[in-house]
Design an enzyme around this catalytic site. Structure first.
Site, PDB file in Angstrom:
ATOM      1  N   ASP A  35     -11.275   2.684   4.662  1.00 20.67           N
ATOM      2  CA  ASP A  35     -11.974   1.275   4.422  1.00 20.67           C
ATOM      3  C   ASP A  35     -13.457   1.297   4.516  1.00 20.67           C
ATOM      4  OD1 ASP A  35      -9.738  -0.837   4.269  1.00 20.67           O
ATOM      5  OD2 ASP A  35      -9.161  -0.035   6.423  1.00 20.67           O
ATOM      6  N   GLN A  59      -4.824  -1.449   9.795  1.00 23.73           N
ATOM      7  CA  GLN A  59      -4.621  -2.581   9.129  1.00 23.73           C
ATOM      8  C   GLN A  59      -5.152  -3.539  10.309  1.00 23.73           C
ATOM      9  OE1 GLN A  59      -3.397  -3.346   6.346  1.00 23.73           O
ATOM     10  NE2 GLN A  59      -3.566  -5.454   6.585  1.00 23.73           N
ATOM     11  N   LYS A  97       0.815  -1.255  -0.094  1.00 16.59           N
ATOM     12  CA  LYS A  97      -0.016   0.018   0.046  1.00 16.59           C
ATOM     13  C   LYS A  97       0.732   1.186   0.213  1.00 16.59           C
ATOM     14  CE  LYS A  97      -3.634  -2.492   2.486  1.00 16.59           C
ATOM     15  NZ  LYS A  97      -4.328  -2.774   3.941  1.00 16.59           N
TER      16      LYS A  97
HETATM   17  N1  GUN Z   1      -6.484  -6.552   6.414  1.00 12.78           N
HETATM   18  C1  GUN Z   1      -6.716  -7.247   5.486  1.00 12.78           C
HETATM   19  N2  GUN Z   1      -7.352  -6.434   4.540  1.00 12.78           N
HETATM   20  C2  GUN Z   1      -7.709  -5.535   4.740  1.00 12.78           C
HETATM   21  C3  GUN Z   1      -8.508  -4.401   4.548  1.00 12.78           C
HETATM   22  O1  GUN Z   1      -8.777  -4.314   3.238  1.00 12.78           O
HETATM   23  N3  GUN Z   1      -8.375  -3.208   5.445  1.00 12.78           N
HETATM   24  C4  GUN Z   1      -7.833  -3.263   6.598  1.00 12.78           C
HETATM   25  N4  GUN Z   1      -7.772  -2.233   7.412  1.00 12.78           N
HETATM   26  N5  GUN Z   1      -7.117  -4.330   7.089  1.00 12.78           N
HETATM   27  C5  GUN Z   1      -7.217  -5.269   6.337  1.00 12.78           C
END
Ligand code: GUN
Length: 281
Positions: A116, A93, A49
């Site tokens: 998210d 995360q 990311k």
């Molecule tokens: N952990 C695995 N996928 C995601 C996601 O799309 N967002 C977040 N915040 N954590 C994750």
């Protein structure tokens, strides 16, 4: 033989379009990522990311907190980022280490910075079709990829396997909004293969390697694999037995190169959208 739905190629196109828009902006979108602990999967996601955000010219900051961080420290960091004018989007995360009550921290994030779309306000807005500030990245990426390949969603029988807050539930909402007939299956569902084999579109988000064999798939169905993990040899695998299923499906996503890159692209799109919306307030 099924046609491949190439999420890697499409995500590249989307990222180029985002970069083009960002190049013209004076104030660059800014994304804050918080990673608590040292879960190896999360580290890989977060690095990827961060790299993509930098390539697009975003301001990207990653906050790495230790596994044994006091919950108060995480709370203070989220509140600080909420009030920081230079932060447009916050990603916490998941999963968090066990001593955190995850939902409490999701709810601390300002819904206008919730990249998210996991905050209850944004989940509720999604459920009521009333413009969430952001929509969960994986489900959003799935719908976008299906549309790119002209998959008819209206009136289709869609089976979503998995009922997580991150994927299954928001995906079901998005599919309903697209006028699909949606069934959500999960670990307690009986006769899964029988239900699955009626689906026009089958979307599997279980993390169970090779769960979806040809017995689960109707001839000509569209198959989307959201599972992603490494096998004992370090090879990246999904939920679907690709070799078997690709012989009978009409369209199929690969792992890797399917939904994974679409998720990252949607995270970047959400960051840009939040920054543009925040600039208006
Ligand atoms: N952990 C695995 N996928 C995601 C996601 O799309 N967002 C977040 N915040 N954590 C994750």
């Amino acid at each position: 033989m099924a046609q491949i739905m190439d999420g890697k190629a499409y995500s590249k196109e989307i990222l180029e379009q985002i970069k083009h828009k960002v190049d013209k902006l004076q104030k660059k979108p800014s994304l804050a990522v918080i990673l608590v602990g040292d879960d190896p999967g999360s580290q890989i996601y977060v690095n990827s990311k961060e790299k993509t955000a930098c390539e697009l010219g975003f301001v990207s900051k990653t906050f790495r907190l230790k596994e044994n961080t006091d919950p108060k420290e995480l709370k203070d960091l989220i509140l600080k980022l909420n009030s920081d004018k230079n932060t447009d989007a916050i990603l916490l995360q998941l999963p968090l280490p066990e001593h955190f009550v995850e939902q409490d921290f999701i709810e601390l994030i300002d819904p206008k910075k919730d990249v998210d779309g996991f905050h209850p306000l944004n989940c509720g807005k999604l459920m009521t079709n009333s413009n969430p500030y952001a929509i969960s990245c994986t489900p959003k990426g799935i719908i976008k990829l299906l549309k790119k390949y002209n998959v008819e969603i209206t009136s289709a029988n869609v089976l979503v396997i998995g009922r997580s807050n991150m994927v299954g539930k928001p995906l079901a909402q998005l599919l309903l909004a697209e006028n699909a007939t949606v069934t959500v299956a999960h670990s307690k569902t009986k006769k899964l293969a029988q239900i699955a084999s009626k689906a026009d579109i089958l979307i599997s988000a279980t993390g169970i390697n090779g769960l979806i064999t040809k017995d689960f798939v109707k001839n000509g169905a569209v198959v989307v694999d959201v599972g992603i993990f490494r096998d004992e040899n370090g090879k990246i695998k999904g939920d679907v037995d690709f070799e078997e299923v690709s012989k009978i499906a009409s369209l199929i996503t690969p792992v890797p190169g399917g939904i994974g890159p679409m998720t990252i692209a949607m995270l970047m799109e959400n960051t840009l959208e939040l920054s543009l919306k925040n600039a208006k307030f």
